[in-house]
Design an enzyme around this catalytic site. Structure first.
Site, short mmCIF file in Angstrom:
data_model
loop_
_atom_site.label_atom_id
_atom_site.label_comp_id
_atom_site.label_asym_id
_atom_site.label_seq_id
_atom_site.Cartn_x
_atom_site.Cartn_y
_atom_site.Cartn_z
N TYR A 97 40.08 33.03 44.10
CA TYR A 97 40.78 33.95 43.19
C TYR A 97 42.09 34.25 43.39
O TYR A 97 42.77 34.83 42.37
CB TYR A 97 39.95 35.46 42.82
CG TYR A 97 38.43 35.42 42.66
CD1 TYR A 97 38.02 34.29 41.94
CD2 TYR A 97 37.81 36.43 42.73
CE1 TYR A 97 36.56 34.35 41.75
CE2 TYR A 97 36.52 36.43 42.80
CZ TYR A 97 35.80 35.37 42.03
OH TYR A 97 34.33 35.55 41.74
N1 LIG Z 1 30.06 32.50 40.66
C1 LIG Z 1 30.71 33.68 41.18
O1 LIG Z 1 30.61 34.07 42.29
C2 LIG Z 1 31.47 34.49 40.19
C3 LIG Z 1 31.58 33.65 38.86
C4 LIG Z 1 32.30 34.68 37.99
C5 LIG Z 1 32.50 36.05 38.21
N2 LIG Z 1 32.31 36.71 39.47
C6 LIG Z 1 32.61 38.07 40.02
O2 LIG Z 1 31.96 38.64 39.17
C7 LIG Z 1 32.97 39.79 38.53
C8 LIG Z 1 32.73 40.04 37.31
O3 LIG Z 1 32.65 38.98 36.27
P1 LIG Z 1 33.70 39.00 35.11
O4 LIG Z 1 35.15 39.45 35.62
O5 LIG Z 1 33.57 37.88 34.16
O6 LIG Z 1 33.43 40.30 34.35
P2 LIG Z 1 33.03 41.03 32.93
O7 LIG Z 1 33.27 42.34 33.36
O8 LIG Z 1 31.74 40.65 32.43
O9 LIG Z 1 34.06 40.51 32.17
C9 LIG Z 1 35.28 40.65 32.18
C10 LIG Z 1 36.23 40.21 30.70
O10 LIG Z 1 36.03 41.18 29.92
C11 LIG Z 1 37.20 42.03 29.52
N3 LIG Z 1 36.77 43.24 29.54
C12 LIG Z 1 36.47 44.20 30.63
N4 LIG Z 1 36.38 45.27 29.98
C13 LIG Z 1 36.54 45.36 28.61
C14 LIG Z 1 36.43 46.39 27.73
N5 LIG Z 1 36.08 47.49 27.89
N6 LIG Z 1 36.80 45.83 26.57
C15 LIG Z 1 37.07 44.71 26.17
N7 LIG Z 1 37.18 43.60 27.23
C16 LIG Z 1 36.84 43.83 28.43
C17 LIG Z 1 38.12 41.59 30.69
O11 LIG Z 1 39.41 41.48 30.18
P3 LIG Z 1 40.62 42.65 30.48
O12 LIG Z 1 41.32 42.25 31.73
O13 LIG Z 1 41.46 42.48 29.29
O14 LIG Z 1 39.96 44.10 30.66
C18 LIG Z 1 37.67 40.22 31.27
O15 LIG Z 1 38.16 39.09 30.32
C19 LIG Z 1 34.06 38.88 38.71
O16 LIG Z 1 35.48 39.59 38.61
C20 LIG Z 1 34.18 38.15 40.14
O17 LIG Z 1 34.38 39.26 40.96
C21 LIG Z 1 31.75 35.54 40.49
#
Ligand SMILES: NC(=O)c1ccc[n+]([C@@H]2O[C@H](COP(=O)([O-])OP(=O)(O)OC[C@H]3O[C@@H](n4cnc5c(N)ncnc54)[C@H](OP(=O)(O)O)[C@@H]3O)[C@@H](O)[C@H]2O)c1
Length: 311
Positions: A58
Site C-alpha cells: 500500500y
Molecule cells: N486483499 C486484501 O487484503 C485487501 C483488499 C482490499 C482492502 N483491504 C483492506 O481492507 C481495508 C478496507 O477496504 P476499503 O478501503 O475498500 O474500505 P471501505 O471502507 O469499504 O471503502 C473505502 C472507500 O469508501 C470511501 N468512503 C469511506 N467512508 C465513506 C463515507 N462515510 N462516505 C462516502 N465514502 C466513504 C473511501 O473514500 P474516502 O477516502 O473519500 O473516504 C474509499 O473510497 C483497506 O483499507 C485495506 O486495509 C485488504
C-alpha cells in the site's frame, strides 16, 4: 468505540479497524500529503480505534508507523501483509518482507502478519512453503498471529478462503463481505464461527456503496443477470428503504452497520483519507444493528449474489 475479542487469538480490538489500503490508502491515492494521512491515523486513535491494517503493497506502512509513534505498543494492534501475486514466493521472501515491514512501521513485531491476496491456485504452495516460515517468525517474536486475505475482486465466491478455513494454521482471515455479496455467510463464516477464527471484513462500502451512480450501475448489472428481482432494485432509490427514523442515516451508515452485526464478524475495516468520513464511520460502527426487517430484506434481495465485489 466498542471492543470485541478477535476470535481464538483472545486479543481485544476495536470493532472498527482503520484500513490503510483500498481505493483511498489514507488519501494517498488522491493527493493527501503524508502529514494529512498521519493525521487520519491520529484521528482514528482519538476515536478509539485500536486495530490498523496495512500492507507492504500500500505504501502506507511508514505513515502508519509515524501515526502510531508515541502510543504504547501494546495498546494498538498492527496488521500487515506480504504480497502473494508475483508468483510462488520462496520461504526466504517471508522473512525479508516482514523485516522490511517492521523497519517501515518502526516496530519490532506485528500483531498479525498475512499472506495478502492469496489466489486459490497458490494456496497449497503457501501452506507448504510460507506458513512454516511464518510460524518460525512467530516463535522468534516478530509476529503474533498469522492470517490470510483473499482477492475479493477476482475471487468473490471465496474459493481460496473455503480451503483456508478447513486448515488450522490461520488465526485470522480477511474476507470481502457487504450488502451486495453476502456469500461469505454460508461459505466462510459458518466454519470460522465453529473454529473461532478471527474475521476482518473488507469492502463494506468500497466503490459501489459510496456513490449512488456506482450503486445504480451495480444493481442494473445484477438485475439484468436476474441475480436480483428487477422490480426490487430498479430506479435510483433501491436501498432508500434503509434510511428512516430508527434506521440508517445514510447508505454508508447502513453498509458498515450491516457488516458489524453479521454473526462471526469481529472487525470491520474502514478505509478513508477523509477526516469527516472517518468520524461518521466511527459513529456508524457505534450504532445498534439495523432494524431486523431491513436486514432480512437485504438478505432476501441479494441471496443469490456471489460474483460481484462492489469494486
Ligand atoms: N486483499 C486484501 O487484503 C485487501 C483488499 C482490499 C482492502 N483491504 C483492506 O481492507 C481495508 C478496507 O477496504 P476499503 O478501503 O475498500 O474500505 P471501505 O471502507 O469499504 O471503502 C473505502 C472507500 O469508501 C470511501 N468512503 C469511506 N467512508 C465513506 C463515507 N462515510 N462516505 C462516502 N465514502 C466513504 C473511501 O473514500 P474516502 O477516502 O473519500 O473516504 C474509499 O473510497 C483497506 O483499507 C485495506 O486495509 C485488504
Amino acid at each position: 468505540m466498542d471492543h470485541t475479542t478477535l476470535g481464538r487469538t483472545g486479543v481485544r480490538v476495536s470493532v472498527m479497524g482503520l484500513g490503510c489500503g483500498g481505493p483511498s490508502r489514507l488519501g494517498q491515492s488522491y493527493g493527501n500529503s503524508e502529514t494529512d494521512s498521519v493525521e487520519i491515523v491520529r484521528a482514528a486513535l482519538a476515536h478509539g480505534v485500536t486495530f490498523f491494517d496495512t500492507s507492504e503493497a500500500y505504501g502506507t506502512e511508514e505513515i502508519l508507523g509515524r501515526g502510531l509513534r508515541g502510543e504504547r505498543r501494546e495498546s494498538v494492534v498492527i496488521s500487515t501483509k506480504m504480497s502473494s501475486w508475483n508468483g510462488d514466493a520462496p520461504a526466504s521472501r517471508v522473512r525479508a518482507a516482514l523485516e522490511d515491514s517492521l523497519r517501515r512501521l518502526g516496530t519490532d513485531y506485528v500483531d498479525v502478519y498475512h499472506i495478502h491476496g492469496l489466489a486459490s491456485s497458490r494456496y497449497a504452495h503457501a501452506v507448504a512453503e510460507l506458513v512454516p516460515e511464518m510460524l518460525k517468525l512467530r516463535d522468534e517474536g516478530k509476529l503474533r498471529f498469522i492470517g490470510v486475505t483473499e482477492t475479493f475482486s477476482s475471487d468473490p465466491g471465496h474459493e481460496m478462503l473455503q480451503q483456508a478455513v478447513q486448515d488450522d494454521c490461520w488465526d485470522i482471515i480477511m474476507v470481502g463481505f457487504n450488502i451486495l455479496n453476502q456469500s461469505a455467510r454460508e461459505r466462510v463464516f459458518a466454519t470460522t464461527r465453529e473454529k473461532d477464527i478471527g474475521v476482518l471484513i473488507m469492502f463494506a462500502v468500497r466503490r459501489a456503496l459510496r456513490d449512488p451512480a456506482n450503486l445504480r450501475e451495480a444493481l442494473a448489472d445484477l438485475s439484468e443477470r436476474r441475480l436480483v428481482e428487477p422490480d426490487a432494485t430498479s430506479g435510483d432509490g433501491a436501498l432508500d428503504f434503509l434510511i428512516h427514523d430508527g434506521g440508517a442515516t445514510s447508505l454508508q451508515d447502513a453498509a458498515y452497520r450491516f457488516c458489524r452485526y453479521e454473526p462471526g464478524v469481529h472487525v470491520v475495516l474502514s478505509g478513508t483519507g477523509d477526516a469527516l468520513h472517518l468520524e461518521s464511520n466511527a459513529a456508524s460502527l457505534g450504532r445498534p444493528p439495523l432494524r431486523e426487517e431491513d436486514t432480512a430484506r437485504l438478505r432476501e434481495m441479494f441471496a443469490r449474489v456471489d460474483d460481484v465485489s462492489g469494486n
